[in-house]
Scaffold this motif. Structure first.
Motif, PDB file in Angstrom:
ATOM      1  N   ASP A 182       0.832  -1.206   0.000  1.00  0.00           N
ATOM      2  CA  ASP A 182       0.000   0.000   0.000  1.00  0.00           C
ATOM      3  C   ASP A 182       0.866   1.256   0.000  1.00  0.00           C
ATOM      4  N   GLU A 183       1.952   1.236   0.772  1.00  0.00           N
ATOM      5  CA  GLU A 183       2.843   2.396   0.806  1.00  0.00           C
ATOM      6  C   GLU A 183       3.486   2.634  -0.560  1.00  0.00           C
TER       7      GLU A 183
ATOM      8  N   GLU B 273       1.626   6.592  -6.962  1.00  0.00           N
ATOM      9  CA  GLU B 273       0.574   7.545  -7.324  1.00  0.00           C
ATOM     10  C   GLU B 273       1.066   8.984  -7.171  1.00  0.00           C
ATOM     11  N   GLU B 274       1.843   9.229  -6.105  1.00  0.00           N
ATOM     12  CA  GLU B 274       2.372  10.575  -5.904  1.00  0.00           C
ATOM     13  C   GLU B 274       3.352  10.953  -7.018  1.00  0.00           C
TER      14      GLU B 274
ATOM     15  N   LYS C   5       2.280   1.727  -3.447  1.00  0.00           N
ATOM     16  CA  LYS C   5       1.253   2.228  -4.363  1.00  0.00           C
ATOM     17  C   LYS C   5       1.043   3.725  -4.180  1.00  0.00           C
ATOM     18  N   LYS C   6       1.026   4.163  -2.918  1.00  0.00           N
ATOM     19  CA  LYS C   6       0.854   5.591  -2.664  1.00  0.00           C
ATOM     20  C   LYS C   6       2.023   6.397  -3.245  1.00  0.00           C
ATOM     21  N   GLU C   7       3.248   5.866  -3.070  1.00  0.00           N
ATOM     22  CA  GLU C   7       4.411   6.572  -3.612  1.00  0.00           C
ATOM     23  C   GLU C   7       4.341   6.655  -5.141  1.00  0.00           C
TER      24      GLU C   7
END
Length: 217
Positions: free
Chosen positions: A204-205, A211-212, A207-209
């Motif tokens: 999840d982390e 996306e950012e 994926k967030k990176e």
């Protein structure tokens, strides 16, 4: 002997040597006996008492009160020679004559009995001794046979219990191994679940990176 019919292995189990466990086992046995129906003395399954040496009525009267009181013996005075005084009456003489006849008859009877005993007694004694020796030999053989049967039963019980105890110990060891393996497997599953949760959290982390980064581009 089937192992399914054995609920106690006294030849194999050594826990009974523990005083506390032995006391607990005795308490359980006593509690079970109190709940067990008691057999009446007149139960038809109980064999009757056998009186080996039955007493006749005369012998019972003779031994009445023995050994607290001495055995009442035969009064020999009535078989003795009667004695008369010089001034004895006719009745006394007749009584003395009667007692003399009784004594004479008693002595004649004893003489006849002694003759019969001397003639037939030794042979009867030998025959009776032979019969008693035969009975004694038979009883000794029966006793030896019963003791051998008891020994065989105890030996068979011991062998069966030791074999059953060894089998139960082997099963107990296998059960402990399986329980240990199950515990280790559960611990491994818990550890893997933790790793899976950690990897998902890291995913999840990431994926967030990603996306950012895509948003900045």
């Amino acid at each position: 002997m089937s192992s399914s019919n054995i609920d106690a292995l006294p030849y194999y189990d050594k826990q009974v040597d523990d005083p506390s466990l032995k006391a607990a086992a005795k308490a359980l046995i006593e509690a079970e006996l109190r709940q067990t129906p008691q057999i009446a003395p007149n139960d038809p399954r109980i064999p009757p008492n056998v009186e080996i040496f039955a007493k006749t009525k005369e012998l019972s009267e003779l031994l009445d009160g023995y050994p607290e009181h001495p055995i009442r013996g035969i009064d020999p005075s009535k078989f003795g020679v009667p004695r008369l005084e010089e001034d004895a009456s006719l009745e006394d003489m007749m009584e003395a004559e009667r007692r003399g006849r009784i004594g004479l008859g008693h002595m004649a009877l004893r003489h006849d009995n002694i003759d019969l005993l001397a003639t037939y007694g030794p042979n009867a004694w030998l025959v009776r001794n032979y019969q008693l020796n035969s009975q004694l030999t038979e009883l000794q053989q029966t006793l030896a046979s019963l003791k051998e049967q008891v020994t065989d039963v105890n030996r068979a019980r011991r062998v069966a219990q030791e074999e059953t105890g060894t089998h139960l110990s082997r099963l107990e060891g296998r059960w402990q191994d399986l329980v240990g393996a199950t515990v280790q497997l559960e611990m491994a599953c818990v550890a893997m679940e933790g790793e899976v949760r950690g990897l998902r959290s890291k995913e999840d982390e990431l994926k967030k990176e990603v996306e950012e980064l895509e948003a900045q581009a």
